[in-house]
Motif scaffolding. Structure first.
Motif, PDB file in Angstrom:
ATOM      1  N   TYR A  33      17.493  -1.972  66.242  1.00 27.60           N
ATOM      2  CA  TYR A  33      16.991  -0.597  66.174  1.00 27.60           C
ATOM      3  C   TYR A  33      18.037   0.345  66.746  1.00 27.60           C
ATOM      4  O   TYR A  33      18.843  -0.044  67.599  1.00 27.60           O
ATOM      5  N   SER A  34      17.986   1.600  66.271  1.00 28.39           N
ATOM      6  CA  SER A  34      18.946   2.580  66.785  1.00 28.39           C
ATOM      7  C   SER A  34      18.300   3.955  66.866  1.00 28.39           C
ATOM      8  O   SER A  34      17.296   4.237  66.201  1.00 28.39           O
ATOM      9  N   ALA A  35      18.897   4.792  67.695  1.00 28.18           N
ATOM     10  CA  ALA A  35      18.449   6.172  67.861  1.00 28.18           C
ATOM     11  C   ALA A  35      19.678   7.002  68.189  1.00 28.18           C
ATOM     12  O   ALA A  35      20.667   6.500  68.725  1.00 28.18           O
ATOM     13  N   GLY A  36      19.613   8.294  67.876  1.00 26.47           N
ATOM     14  CA  GLY A  36      20.757   9.149  68.130  1.00 26.47           C
ATOM     15  C   GLY A  36      20.344  10.549  68.518  1.00 26.47           C
ATOM     16  O   GLY A  36      19.218  10.983  68.267  1.00 26.47           O
ATOM     17  N   ALA A  37      21.280  11.231  69.148  1.00 25.31           N
ATOM     18  CA  ALA A  37      21.084  12.625  69.547  1.00 25.31           C
ATOM     19  C   ALA A  37      22.382  13.374  69.290  1.00 25.31           C
ATOM     20  O   ALA A  37      23.475  12.789  69.307  1.00 25.31           O
ATOM     21  N   TYR A  38      22.252  14.675  69.059  1.00 23.77           N
ATOM     22  CA  TYR A  38      23.401  15.549  68.819  1.00 23.77           C
ATOM     23  C   TYR A  38      23.230  16.770  69.701  1.00 23.77           C
ATOM     24  O   TYR A  38      22.117  17.267  69.864  1.00 23.77           O
ATOM     25  N   GLY A  39      24.317  17.221  70.290  1.00 24.50           N
ATOM     26  CA  GLY A  39      24.230  18.412  71.121  1.00 24.50           C
ATOM     27  C   GLY A  39      25.555  19.137  71.205  1.00 24.50           C
ATOM     28  O   GLY A  39      26.582  18.662  70.702  1.00 24.50           O
ATOM     29  N   THR A  40      25.519  20.304  71.816  1.00 22.67           N
ATOM     30  CA  THR A  40      26.733  21.079  72.067  1.00 22.67           C
ATOM     31  C   THR A  40      26.710  21.585  73.491  1.00 22.67           C
ATOM     32  O   THR A  40      25.643  21.812  74.068  1.00 22.67           O
ATOM     33  N   ILE A  79      18.856  11.998  78.562  1.00 25.62           N
ATOM     34  CA  ILE A  79      19.246  11.799  77.158  1.00 25.62           C
ATOM     35  C   ILE A  79      19.199  10.313  76.817  1.00 25.62           C
ATOM     36  O   ILE A  79      18.619   9.901  75.806  1.00 25.62           O
ATOM     37  N   GLU A  80      19.803   9.500  77.669  1.00 21.33           N
ATOM     38  CA  GLU A  80      19.842   8.063  77.407  1.00 21.33           C
ATOM     39  C   GLU A  80      18.445   7.444  77.475  1.00 21.33           C
ATOM     40  O   GLU A  80      18.114   6.553  76.686  1.00 21.33           O
ATOM     41  N   ALA A  81      17.590   7.933  78.385  1.00 20.78           N
ATOM     42  CA  ALA A  81      16.208   7.439  78.483  1.00 20.78           C
ATOM     43  C   ALA A  81      15.395   7.813  77.247  1.00 20.78           C
ATOM     44  O   ALA A  81      14.568   7.025  76.771  1.00 20.78           O
ATOM     45  N   THR A  82      15.629   9.005  76.713  1.00 16.09           N
ATOM     46  CA  THR A  82      14.931   9.435  75.500  1.00 16.09           C
ATOM     47  C   THR A  82      15.297   8.533  74.325  1.00 16.09           C
ATOM     48  O   THR A  82      14.436   8.146  73.530  1.00 16.09           O
ATOM     49  N   LEU A  83      16.566   8.172  74.225  1.00 16.49           N
ATOM     50  CA  LEU A  83      16.991   7.272  73.155  1.00 16.49           C
ATOM     51  C   LEU A  83      16.397   5.879  73.346  1.00 16.49           C
ATOM     52  O   LEU A  83      15.961   5.251  72.376  1.00 16.49           O
ATOM     53  N   ALA A  84      16.346   5.403  74.583  1.00 16.18           N
ATOM     54  CA  ALA A  84      15.731   4.101  74.866  1.00 16.18           C
ATOM     55  C   ALA A  84      14.249   4.119  74.501  1.00 16.18           C
ATOM     56  O   ALA A  84      13.723   3.155  73.926  1.00 16.18           O
ATOM     57  N   GLN A  90      10.195   2.336  68.115  1.00 17.87           N
ATOM     58  CA  GLN A  90      10.485   1.684  66.838  1.00 17.87           C
ATOM     59  C   GLN A  90      10.090   0.205  66.882  1.00 17.87           C
ATOM     60  O   GLN A  90       9.560  -0.336  65.913  1.00 17.87           O
ATOM     61  N   LYS A  91      10.353  -0.442  68.029  1.00 14.12           N
ATOM     62  CA  LYS A  91      10.028  -1.858  68.185  1.00 14.12           C
ATOM     63  C   LYS A  91       8.525  -2.108  68.167  1.00 14.12           C
ATOM     64  O   LYS A  91       8.052  -3.057  67.552  1.00 14.12           O
ATOM     65  N   THR A  92       7.815  -1.273  68.917  1.00 18.21           N
ATOM     66  CA  THR A  92       6.373  -1.434  69.056  1.00 18.21           C
ATOM     67  C   THR A  92       5.728  -0.069  68.859  1.00 18.21           C
ATOM     68  O   THR A  92       5.464   0.640  69.832  1.00 18.21           O
ATOM     69  N   PRO A  93       5.496   0.331  67.622  1.00 17.05           N
ATOM     70  CA  PRO A  93       4.969   1.667  67.350  1.00 17.05           C
ATOM     71  C   PRO A  93       3.597   1.902  67.996  1.00 17.05           C
ATOM     72  O   PRO A  93       2.769   1.001  68.046  1.00 17.05           O
ATOM     73  N   THR A  94       3.422   3.130  68.465  1.00 19.25           N
ATOM     74  CA  THR A  94       2.142   3.535  69.046  1.00 19.25           C
ATOM     75  C   THR A  94       1.457   4.600  68.193  1.00 19.25           C
ATOM     76  O   THR A  94       0.311   4.961  68.468  1.00 19.25           O
ATOM     77  N   VAL A  95       2.131   5.092  67.174  1.00 27.24           N
ATOM     78  CA  VAL A  95       1.566   6.090  66.262  1.00 27.24           C
ATOM     79  C   VAL A  95       1.926   5.703  64.825  1.00 27.24           C
ATOM     80  O   VAL A  95       2.865   4.947  64.590  1.00 27.24           O
TER      81      VAL A  95
END
Length: 102
Positions: A33-40, A79-84, A90-95
């Protein structure tokens, strides 16, 4: 989980190479699984400039993290916690979404 910070783009003044804005990405993966963020972030002009041609990804990522931490001491961790958390969802969906009929 592996988290990787990268630089997407630098905005600079051509006259002296001053980088005034950094566009960055943060990507996390657990191999499946993967997740990403973009910022400036905007950067203040330092007294001594590093020549544009001498900049490295590591240097600029350091600037980004320092700027984020200056604004919120927990910013990088958040930021890193949000991605985790996104990967955990994704692994264990709750919605879920959809309709029960075809």
């Amino acid at each position: 989980m592996t988290t990787t910070w990268t630089i997407a783009q630098l905005d600079r003044e051509l006259a002296d190479g001053y980088v005034y804005k950094v566009h960055y990405r943060v990507n996390a993966t657990d191999g499946t699984y993967s997740a990403g963020a973009y910022g400036t972030v905007g950067l203040d002009k330092p007294d001594t400039l590093v020549a544009y041609k001498d900049l490295t990804s590591e240097t600029v990522i350091g600037w980004v993290k320092a700027k984020l931490i200056a604004e919120d001491s927990e910013a990088v961790t958040k930021i890193e916690a949000t991605l985790a958390a996104s990967i955990a969802e994704q692994k264990t969906p709750t919605v879920g979404s959809g309709i029960p009929w075809s």
